[in-house]
Design a protein around this motif. Structure first.
Motif, mmCIF file in Angstrom:
data_model
loop_
_atom_site.group_PDB
_atom_site.id
_atom_site.type_symbol
_atom_site.label_atom_id
_atom_site.label_comp_id
_atom_site.label_asym_id
_atom_site.label_seq_id
_atom_site.Cartn_x
_atom_site.Cartn_y
_atom_site.Cartn_z
ATOM 1 N N VAL A 100 34.100 32.849 46.499
ATOM 2 C CA VAL A 100 32.765 32.867 45.892
ATOM 3 C C VAL A 100 31.872 33.878 46.608
ATOM 4 C CG1 VAL A 100 30.666 31.501 45.501
ATOM 5 C CG2 VAL A 100 32.909 30.533 44.953
ATOM 6 N N GLU A 101 31.939 33.920 47.933
ATOM 7 C CA GLU A 101 31.135 34.891 48.686
ATOM 8 C C GLU A 101 31.513 36.329 48.329
ATOM 9 O OE1 GLU A 101 31.686 33.817 52.775
ATOM 10 O OE2 GLU A 101 30.191 32.214 52.676
ATOM 11 N N GLU A 102 32.809 36.586 48.146
ATOM 12 C CA GLU A 102 33.244 37.925 47.741
ATOM 13 C C GLU A 102 32.689 38.293 46.373
ATOM 14 O OE1 GLU A 102 37.459 37.738 50.224
ATOM 15 O OE2 GLU A 102 37.517 37.698 48.034
ATOM 16 N N GLU A 103 32.694 37.344 45.459
ATOM 17 C CA GLU A 103 32.149 37.598 44.124
ATOM 18 C C GLU A 103 30.645 37.832 44.194
ATOM 19 O OE1 GLU A 103 31.954 38.133 39.984
ATOM 20 O OE2 GLU A 103 33.620 38.256 41.401
ATOM 21 N N GLN A 104 29.952 37.051 45.001
ATOM 22 C CA GLN A 104 28.506 37.237 45.166
ATOM 23 C C GLN A 104 28.197 38.607 45.766
ATOM 24 O OE1 GLN A 104 27.498 33.803 47.530
ATOM 25 N NE2 GLN A 104 26.881 32.622 45.733
ATOM 26 N N LEU B 206 28.682 36.557 33.579
ATOM 27 C CA LEU B 206 29.839 36.911 34.404
ATOM 28 C C LEU B 206 30.108 35.861 35.476
ATOM 29 C CD1 LEU B 206 29.315 40.756 34.851
ATOM 30 C CD2 LEU B 206 31.084 39.607 33.491
ATOM 31 N N THR B 207 29.055 35.290 36.035
ATOM 32 C CA THR B 207 29.199 34.245 37.053
ATOM 33 C C THR B 207 29.855 33.000 36.461
ATOM 34 O OG1 THR B 207 27.279 35.087 38.243
ATOM 35 C CG2 THR B 207 27.939 32.819 38.722
ATOM 36 N N ILE B 208 29.432 32.637 35.276
ATOM 37 C CA ILE B 208 30.029 31.477 34.596
ATOM 38 C C ILE B 208 31.494 31.749 34.280
ATOM 39 C CG2 ILE B 208 29.984 30.124 32.451
ATOM 40 C CD1 ILE B 208 26.879 30.467 32.571
ATOM 41 N N GLU B 209 31.790 32.959 33.801
ATOM 42 C CA GLU B 209 33.174 33.318 33.502
ATOM 43 C C GLU B 209 34.030 33.317 34.769
ATOM 44 O OE1 GLU B 209 33.038 37.055 31.423
ATOM 45 O OE2 GLU B 209 32.063 36.165 29.679
ATOM 46 N N LEU C 181 38.285 30.995 37.909
ATOM 47 C CA LEU C 181 38.720 30.467 39.195
ATOM 48 C C LEU C 181 39.319 29.074 39.029
ATOM 49 C CD1 LEU C 181 38.888 30.780 42.280
ATOM 50 C CD2 LEU C 181 36.556 29.885 42.403
ATOM 51 N N SER C 182 38.634 28.238 38.286
ATOM 52 C CA SER C 182 39.115 26.878 38.052
ATOM 53 C C SER C 182 40.460 26.888 37.322
ATOM 54 C CB SER C 182 38.075 26.104 37.245
ATOM 55 O OG SER C 182 38.520 24.793 36.996
ATOM 56 N N ALA C 183 40.590 27.731 36.307
ATOM 57 C CA ALA C 183 41.838 27.805 35.548
ATOM 58 C C ALA C 183 42.983 28.310 36.422
ATOM 59 C CB ALA C 183 41.658 28.716 34.333
ATOM 60 N N ASN C 184 42.703 29.299 37.269
ATOM 61 C CA ASN C 184 43.733 29.819 38.161
ATOM 62 C C ASN C 184 44.201 28.768 39.156
ATOM 63 O OD1 ASN C 184 44.593 32.726 37.932
ATOM 64 N ND2 ASN C 184 42.389 32.959 37.712
#
Length: 103
Positions: free
Chosen positions: A28-32, A56-59, A64-67
């Motif tokens: 999450v930090e990397e995405e942020q 994009l954040t929601i996607e 992430l959850s699906a993976n």
């Protein structure tokens, strides 16, 4: 020997699942950081850009959850947040999830 097969199967079936970890905070930090880097390139952020970033954040969260769900099925293990592991050892799948998120 064949008579023991059902006993062996029942013992195998009743084994507790393996535990593996994923460092959710790190992902999450990397995405942020990526989002902040994109935002900092412009002088100001429009409402349309904010809406796009929120989408994009929601996607990202859904992907992430699906993976993680699919990884748990593949490895036949329980995936826990790395921060929740207080002792012992477990396989860490953070790098694998990170790679899958790039697809």
């Amino acid at each position: 020997m064949l008579a023991l097969a059902p006993v062996g199967y029942m013992a195998w079936k009743n084994l507790p699942p393996k535990v593996a970890t994923v460092d959710l905070q790190k992902l999450v930090e990397e995405e942020q950081k990526h989002t902040i880097d994109v935002l900092s390139k412009g002088s100001s952020v429009s409402e349309e850009q904010r809406a796009a970033i929120e989408k994009l954040t929601i996607e990202f969260a859904k992907k992430l959850s699906a993976n993680i769900d699919s990884l748990g099925v593949e490895c036949r293990c329980v995936i826990v947040n790395k921060a929740a592991l207080l002792g012992g050892t477990a396989i860490d799948y953070t790098d694998l999830v990170r790679e899958r998120m790039k697809r």
